[in-house]
Design a protein around this motif. Structure first.
Motif, PDB file in Angstrom:
ATOM      1  N   ILE A 384       0.857  -1.191   0.000  1.00  0.00           N
ATOM      2  CA  ILE A 384       0.000   0.000   0.000  1.00  0.00           C
ATOM      3  C   ILE A 384       0.889   1.235   0.000  1.00  0.00           C
ATOM      4  O   ILE A 384       1.761   1.385   0.864  1.00  0.00           O
ATOM      5  CB  ILE A 384      -0.908   0.014   1.247  1.00  0.00           C
ATOM      6  CG1 ILE A 384      -1.679  -1.318   1.350  1.00  0.00           C
ATOM      7  CG2 ILE A 384      -1.844   1.202   1.227  1.00  0.00           C
ATOM      8  CD1 ILE A 384      -2.060  -1.688   2.761  1.00  0.00           C
ATOM      9  N   THR A 385       0.669   2.103  -0.962  1.00  0.00           N
ATOM     10  CA  THR A 385       1.453   3.335  -1.032  1.00  0.00           C
ATOM     11  C   THR A 385       0.516   4.531  -0.955  1.00  0.00           C
ATOM     12  O   THR A 385      -0.337   4.732  -1.830  1.00  0.00           O
ATOM     13  CB  THR A 385       2.267   3.415  -2.336  1.00  0.00           C
ATOM     14  OG1 THR A 385       3.050   2.235  -2.473  1.00  0.00           O
ATOM     15  CG2 THR A 385       3.191   4.621  -2.321  1.00  0.00           C
ATOM     16  N   TYR A 386       0.672   5.306   0.116  1.00  0.00           N
ATOM     17  CA  TYR A 386      -0.041   6.570   0.250  1.00  0.00           C
ATOM     18  C   TYR A 386       0.847   7.688  -0.279  1.00  0.00           C
ATOM     19  O   TYR A 386       2.067   7.699  -0.052  1.00  0.00           O
ATOM     20  CB  TYR A 386      -0.369   6.848   1.712  1.00  0.00           C
ATOM     21  CG  TYR A 386      -1.462   5.987   2.293  1.00  0.00           C
ATOM     22  CD1 TYR A 386      -2.799   6.376   2.218  1.00  0.00           C
ATOM     23  CD2 TYR A 386      -1.161   4.805   2.963  1.00  0.00           C
ATOM     24  CE1 TYR A 386      -3.804   5.601   2.777  1.00  0.00           C
ATOM     25  CE2 TYR A 386      -2.167   4.024   3.531  1.00  0.00           C
ATOM     26  CZ  TYR A 386      -3.479   4.425   3.431  1.00  0.00           C
ATOM     27  OH  TYR A 386      -4.466   3.655   3.985  1.00  0.00           O
ATOM     28  N   SER A 387       0.247   8.663  -0.931  1.00  0.00           N
ATOM     29  CA  SER A 387       1.023   9.754  -1.509  1.00  0.00           C
ATOM     30  C   SER A 387       1.627  10.668  -0.456  1.00  0.00           C
ATOM     31  O   SER A 387       2.551  11.433  -0.750  1.00  0.00           O
ATOM     32  CB  SER A 387       0.144  10.590  -2.446  1.00  0.00           C
ATOM     33  OG  SER A 387      -0.941  11.160  -1.731  1.00  0.00           O
ATOM     34  N   THR A 388       1.145  10.583   0.782  1.00  0.00           N
ATOM     35  CA  THR A 388       1.668  11.435   1.836  1.00  0.00           C
ATOM     36  C   THR A 388       1.492  10.743   3.184  1.00  0.00           C
ATOM     37  O   THR A 388       0.883   9.673   3.278  1.00  0.00           O
ATOM     38  CB  THR A 388       0.950  12.807   1.829  1.00  0.00           C
ATOM     39  OG1 THR A 388       1.629  13.716   2.694  1.00  0.00           O
ATOM     40  CG2 THR A 388      -0.498  12.668   2.274  1.00  0.00           C
ATOM     41  N   LEU A 389       2.039  11.358   4.224  1.00  0.00           N
ATOM     42  CA  LEU A 389       1.985  10.781   5.569  1.00  0.00           C
ATOM     43  C   LEU A 389       0.651  11.101   6.243  1.00  0.00           C
ATOM     44  O   LEU A 389      -0.033  12.055   5.865  1.00  0.00           O
ATOM     45  CB  LEU A 389       3.132  11.342   6.411  1.00  0.00           C
ATOM     46  CG  LEU A 389       4.544  11.066   5.900  1.00  0.00           C
ATOM     47  CD1 LEU A 389       5.568  11.781   6.781  1.00  0.00           C
ATOM     48  CD2 LEU A 389       4.829   9.573   5.860  1.00  0.00           C
ATOM     49  N   PRO A 390       0.283  10.329   7.281  1.00  0.00           N
ATOM     50  CA  PRO A 390      -0.957  10.627   8.004  1.00  0.00           C
ATOM     51  C   PRO A 390      -0.942  12.050   8.549  1.00  0.00           C
ATOM     52  O   PRO A 390       0.048  12.501   9.122  1.00  0.00           O
ATOM     53  CB  PRO A 390      -0.957   9.594   9.142  1.00  0.00           C
ATOM     54  CG  PRO A 390      -0.114   8.472   8.641  1.00  0.00           C
ATOM     55  CD  PRO A 390       0.944   9.115   7.801  1.00  0.00           C
TER      56      PRO A 390
END
Length: 466
Positions: A384-390
């Protein structure tokens, strides 16, 4: 530009990025004498972290005389080593030696096609035509973006160095309204490099059946929203085009869904996870792009649908676990999530940044009991790759799409033939690290593995057609 000339440039990229001398005279020739690039385009090239590479990518999207004029500028600046590299590449591609034609004529005017929403796009070299598409779904929604950009109904011609009049009307048969808008040169030419041998044969490698199509890929893009709670995600259509081209060339059957309501999103995810096509697949890719905001720990990130309702990232992932999607059990499930996850801005710390701001930069957002019995875990083989941090925003260029999808497209098309997906995403993150947005904003990917314990290679082009 002719296909053979494009191939010569793209197959020579490694040497060109090392040898090209972007001295003022060379750039002046390309701009003023041969008119391959406008002044703004030259400025954009020089802003880039790798200007020689950016020049090459822009060059192959110019008109039919662009290669000849490029050679002319090389000759006039005595870049003999570069000319030698190009001739060696042509020979390796079984192409005849190039015969330079002296000319002072302007590089061909780019053809700009107009779509039904009134948008005008540069397709002067035939980029993104259907003859280059490896697989096209028959679904009407899948074809929406392709029709809008790949096969628009007609075109107008404009001078790339003057403001471009563009027609707008609710109907092509109505009286058009014109206004002056600059040409759009910002679509990437997605051409995935094909390797010479299959990578990844071993016990720690996910099985690759090397059959086309290798599986399904779902792209869900939310661009327009009801009401005024969140704004339109201008530029996101470029992400769809780039991902569509990239994933098709990586061997996937691509399904595109755009601007769905909450109910429609729920239904489409249900249909997709139950598709019998997963039976023969060796992997799946899911890309979701929208506005987003922080949710609870159990929710993950809350993702906006067209009707400004939310579905959570954790709920989406839960639909693909071993319990709910047994057809994909043991197979790589790769997720690309492009949306904000909060309102914080990572201002970084002061160094000399490479500013990535060719257009207007905006953001995408606003105790367990134990059992002695051995059971099968629910989650596995997920990357899973999110474009930014939480908690942080995610950047999008209105002229070029999001940072994440642009960097991903450039990296995967260049390196997917030799790198496993973990390494590819590391390269993507390293590239984004050098870019800076408004208010000195930075962006960091978050890459999460849930039982993704082996290496996965795409091996583009090295498959048999089913």
């Amino acid at each position: 530009m002719e296909q053979c000339d494009q191939d010569t440039i793209l197959r020579s990229l490694v040497d060109l990025t090392k040898l090209l001398d972007l001295n003022p005279r060379f750039l002046s020739l390309l701009q003023q004498k041969y008119r391959v690039f406008s002044q703004q385009m030259v400025e954009d090239i020089l802003k880039n972290e790798t200007p020689a590479l950016e020049l090459c990518f822009m060059l192959v999207k110019r008109g039919p005389n662009a290669y000849n004029n490029f050679v002319g500028a090389l000759r006039e600046t005595n870049q003999l080593e570069v000319l030698s590299v190009l001739e060696v590449t042509r020979s390796n591609l079984n192409q005849p030696a190039y015969q330079f034609i002296p000319s002072r004529e302007t590089n061909a005017i780019p053809i700009r096609r107009r779509n039904q929403s009134g948008e005008s796009r540069d397709i002067s070299n035939g980029d993104f035509n259907l003859s280059n598409v490896l697989y096209s779904s028959s679904s009407p929604q899948c074809d929406e973006y392709r029709r809008r950009v790949l096969q628009p109904p007609n075109y107008i011609e404009v001078d790339p160095f003057q403001p471009a009049p563009r027609e707008r009307s609710s109907s092509f048969r109505g009286s058009p309204v014109t206004d002056a808008l600059p040409p759009d040169y910002n679509l990437l030419d997605i051409r995935v490099t094909i390797g010479d041998e299959i990578k990844g044969l071993g016990q720690d490698i996910y099985p690759n059946r090397n059959i086309f199509p290798r599986g399904l890929a779902l792209i869900m893009n939310f661009e327009k929203f009801n009401g005024d709670i969140v704004g339109r995600r201008v530029g996101s259509e470029k992400d769809v085009i780039h991902l569509d081209q990239l994933l098709q060339q990586l061997g996937y059957k691509v399904i595109i869904k755009s601007d769905l309501t909450w109910n429609e999103t729920n239904d489409e995810l249900e249909l997709f996870t139950k598709s019998e096509d997963h039976t023969e697949a060796d992997s799946v890719v899911v890309a979701v792009m929208s506005h987003g905001k922080s949710g609870t720990h159990d929710e993950g990130t809350l993702i906006y649908t067209k009707d400004c309702k939310f579905f959570s990232s954790e709920d989406l992932l839960r639909r693909f676990n071993n319990l709910n999607c047994p057809l994909l059990k043991g197979k790589p499930k790769i997720f690309f999530f492009q949306f904000c996850r909060g309102d914080n801005i990572d201002i970084g710390h002061r160094i000399a940044p490479v500013v990535f701001q060719s257009g207007r930069t905006v953001t995408d957002g606003n105790p367990v009991p134990t059992s002695p019995t051995e059971i099968e875990r629910s989650y596995g083989d997920m990357l899973i790759t999110y474009s930014t941090l939480p908690g942080y925003v995610s950047y999008r260029e209105e002229s070029e799409g999001t940072w994440f999808i642009k960097a991903l497209s450039l990296t995967f098309m260049r390196d997917a033939h030799e790198c496993h997906v973990d390494r590819l995403l590391q390269i993507v993150d390293e590239q984004i690290r050098h870019w800076t947005g408004t208010r000195n904003g930075k962006q960091t990917l978050e890459i999460i593995k849930r039982g993704f314990n082996r290496k996965f290679y795409f091996n583009p082009g090295l498959w048999k057609i089913q």
